[in-house]
Enzyme design. Sequence first.
Site, mmCIF file in Angstrom:
data_model
loop_
_atom_site.group_PDB
_atom_site.id
_atom_site.type_symbol
_atom_site.label_atom_id
_atom_site.label_comp_id
_atom_site.label_asym_id
_atom_site.label_seq_id
_atom_site.Cartn_x
_atom_site.Cartn_y
_atom_site.Cartn_z
ATOM 1 N N GLU B 71 45.549 42.481 44.558
ATOM 2 C CA GLU B 71 44.712 42.005 45.666
ATOM 3 C C GLU B 71 45.317 42.320 47.028
ATOM 4 O O GLU B 71 44.605 42.680 47.958
ATOM 5 C CB GLU B 71 44.446 40.502 45.546
ATOM 6 C CG GLU B 71 43.400 40.128 44.510
ATOM 7 C CD GLU B 71 43.961 39.985 43.112
ATOM 8 O OE1 GLU B 71 45.189 40.207 42.926
ATOM 9 O OE2 GLU B 71 43.196 39.647 42.194
ATOM 10 N N HIS B 140 39.649 28.641 39.547
ATOM 11 C CA HIS B 140 38.494 29.536 39.671
ATOM 12 C C HIS B 140 37.279 28.813 40.252
ATOM 13 O O HIS B 140 36.155 29.278 40.079
ATOM 14 C CB HIS B 140 38.077 30.095 38.297
ATOM 15 C CG HIS B 140 38.922 31.233 37.808
ATOM 16 N ND1 HIS B 140 40.228 31.078 37.433
ATOM 17 C CD2 HIS B 140 38.642 32.551 37.620
ATOM 18 C CE1 HIS B 140 40.712 32.242 37.027
ATOM 19 N NE2 HIS B 140 39.775 33.152 37.136
#
Lengths: 364, 338, 322
Positions: B71, B140
């Site tokens: 990322e 999440h």
Amino acid sequence: MNPSIRAVTVPKWGMAMSEGKVTRWLVAEGAAVGPGVEIVDVESTKIASAIEAPVVGVLRRRVATEGATLPVGGLLGVIADASVADADLDAFVAGFKVEAVAADDGAGAPAPTYVEVGGNRLRYLAMGDGGIPVVLIHGFGGDLENWLFNQPALAASRRAIALDLPGHGGSSKAVGAGDVATLAAAVAGLLVALDVGKAHLVGHSLGGAVAARVAIDHPEAAAALSLIASAGLGPEIDGAYLQEFIAAGRRRELGAALGKLFADPALVTGDMINNVLKSKRLDGATEALTAIAVGSFPGGRQAWVMRDRLAGLTIPVQAIFGAEDRIIPTAHAAGLPSHIIAGAGHMVHMEKAAEVNRLIGGLV
Amino acid sequence: MARKLTFRQAVNEALRQEMRRDPTVILLGEDIAGGKGSPGEQDAWGGDMGITKGLIGEFGERRVIDTPISESAFIGAAVGAATSGLRPVAELMFVDFMGVCFDQIFNQAAKFRYMFGGKAKTPVVIRTQMGAGYRAAAQHSQCLYPLFTHIPGLKCVVPSGAYDCKGLLTQAIRDDDPVIFFEHKLLYDVAEDVPEEQYTIPFGEANVVREGNDVTIVALARMVSFAKTAAETLAKEGIDCEVIDPRTTSPLDLDTILESVRRTGRLVVVDEAHPRCNMAADIAAQVAEQAFGALRAPPRMVTAPHTPVPFSPSLEDLFVPSPEKIATAVREARAYKA
Amino acid sequence: MQINRTELLEAYRKMRTIRVFEERVHEEFATGQMPGFVHLYAGEEASAVGVCLNLSDDDKICSTHRGHGHCIAKGCDVPGMMLELYGRRDGLCGGKGGSMHIADLSKGMMGANAIVGGGPPLACGAALAAKTLGTGKVAVTFTGDGGSNQGTTFESMNFASVLKLPVVFVFENNGYAETTGSSWSVACGDIVNRAPAFAMPGVMVDGHDFFAVHEAASEAIARARAGEGPTLIEVKVDRYFGHHEGDSEKYRAPGEVAKLRAEKDCLKRFRKRVTEAGLLQAGELDAIDRDVGALIDRSVKAALAAPMPTAADLMTDVYISY
């Protein structure tokens, strides 16, 4: 069921309306009413409007209370002759069922569709059948939804077609020079594509000039002409409004601009603003409006005045203005068979829909 | 022409149409095509939620770039590419993953323009999904937009439906500042009328979802539909709620909220984020500061609790604000007597 | 690659400018008139200039907190930099960035960067843009030995290699990450040993030798332009000053800096080589020395006299539109 008992119900104004709120009763139970008499104010998220008595009679029951929200088709009140027995009225009210009215995505609701004209896609909404068709042409920055109080009523006894001019609503954004002739050519093309034949052309504001231009250029397409708060009758127009409308990218600015179109600016609802914004925010819409402003109203003046050429038309013509129009001078109606409606502004066909509908329906 | 599109389809269409219009728009992220370097199909996933499905077929590998799970590298690359002539749209699969790339967002992208004396332009969009209700638990499921809203230089978009989503995402891509675009994962399958044509919705303009005069409810993202449900329930009780969806938290359209509160005198803010330093606290504080005299009851905040997002369905359902909790807060605000 | 006379003069001028700039900042900082803190590049000049002489304004570099040398090597305006160091309104970044954030995108200078390891992902992005747009341009990221240990750096090397990006990773190993020795903190000894793990060529050069750096960079940049992907270059350098001004440098060996200045000076080495080879005349170099001295002198005087930003400047430049 007694056939002389007549229900007054919540009308469906526009595709998205599912319910209406009763804001105020305007007449008492027992009052004699009839067409032209406003009996109750109803408000949807789009606009508030008075409802007229659909038939001559006595308002026997005010069924809906002020402040109540009813579905479209819900029972507001009951009109009947004075001779009808109370028991019959009670039975009527008790037995009244709201007919399922198609919601905005319902299968039965009329939906706008599209036609290709000269490489451009034009959106239109057709309702009703028969009679001398009526074609409804909105003004600068408007779209076919401007006729939401008119089209269903007119369509009850004739084919009624509302369209989006090029650059507006769901139509393509190409407007060429942005002049009245270009827009009129697009409308004439649509009439041919839809095989409309001779129609009663009804135009509002810029749409009035477009309607007149169609009648002048295509006599075979015009059975009558109703010019509502129409452009094309004189050089003056509030050019600052046009610029303000084009520049208004946000709700607050647009709300202020739209307020100028009504005698009562409180009629401008959040939904109305949102719907105009949805059209204005489409890619190319601002450029199209700018081109039309330049092409049709250069320097804040009307470029195309057709007063002389109207005189040559042999079809019925009428002008309808709101007495409090702040965009185009009411004086432009002078010299034409005209109706100046009190208590209405530029959007006279929305503010005084029933009266305008009667005038349109009565011309031919 | 408007037709029903799901939020998912609205994102896809906004990307597709803008990529057609502007050849400098590229996409990059993990599995946004899916299958790179693997023996089976390319475009196997179209992103883990299928949002970008089909785009590699039209635009090819040059513009739809699957990345390694890195990322920092790919978010940073999107930022760097934005300073060098592209308009990248990076997908950070879950906003919870900001922990492994936040520097590139808040220290780099957000600050270039200021640090470099107004001479930098960083038109990068980072799309990311957020929100509880997917039984995906603590790492999440968060709604972390308050953390990004805190950072000057970033714009934060939190759409609540498909129509706004398409217009706001198109605006985000055309915008010259860095934009973080938060997609609530439980909205992906919700459909609305969406025009076929491209359009933009300006940032910093709230949507008044419902007009009302008794209580102002401000809600974001998925909470907007909850607030509408609550408002409908309350209408039957004679409580007329105004529901405001700010749509962007940075810039924030405080004017619309203040205008409403000055009319209603009562404010309930609904925020799925944790309660401390979230948008509910921010909006309540700003309203208290600027419209104190108009308030007839203390502002109420309906938020998730100060806990991580729990896994067990029975706990997660308690965690997320509900229409019932919103209605209760509105009733309490209405009944408040000083 | 052959370097012509003009380029040699340019290389010397830039290296000399960096040296004098940094020596002067060292002095000025001690007067207390320069705000914040500064990390000086003196001693490492051949690295920045040896690399950047291969680049045009449209090629991009990302730098570090020790970024003055990279800025000058890439063509940033020197008086503008001095103004910036003093926090002046007319500084290269309007006084809003300061020493650690000097940038000039029009020169391909994407910024000094106060986050160690902040630059490599950004350089990958610039390279990705070059590759996507087919411009034939490259990006170079300068990272220290400390930054070589950052996850961002590892991620970026893998990312660049996987996507075959036109990027060059230049690691300026000056032996210290703040106080921590790279001989301890870099597990594989030399940073260049990491290149094979990322499937890219790696080369180690003496950072006091302008010509060695220039040649290695030239090859790496040519590879990148040809679409052959990234290269790692480890440049062994030494810093003449502490981590930042005010650093007591107690972690260094006694007499270390004096020895470096005497034995490892890229400017002296450059002068010796070009004059002995008859490429340039000593007089030409002396003239550059005088020019540079005057330039830095003017820059400091102008900066001290320049206006500070005002309240009106505080809120500008956060967004392009908001």
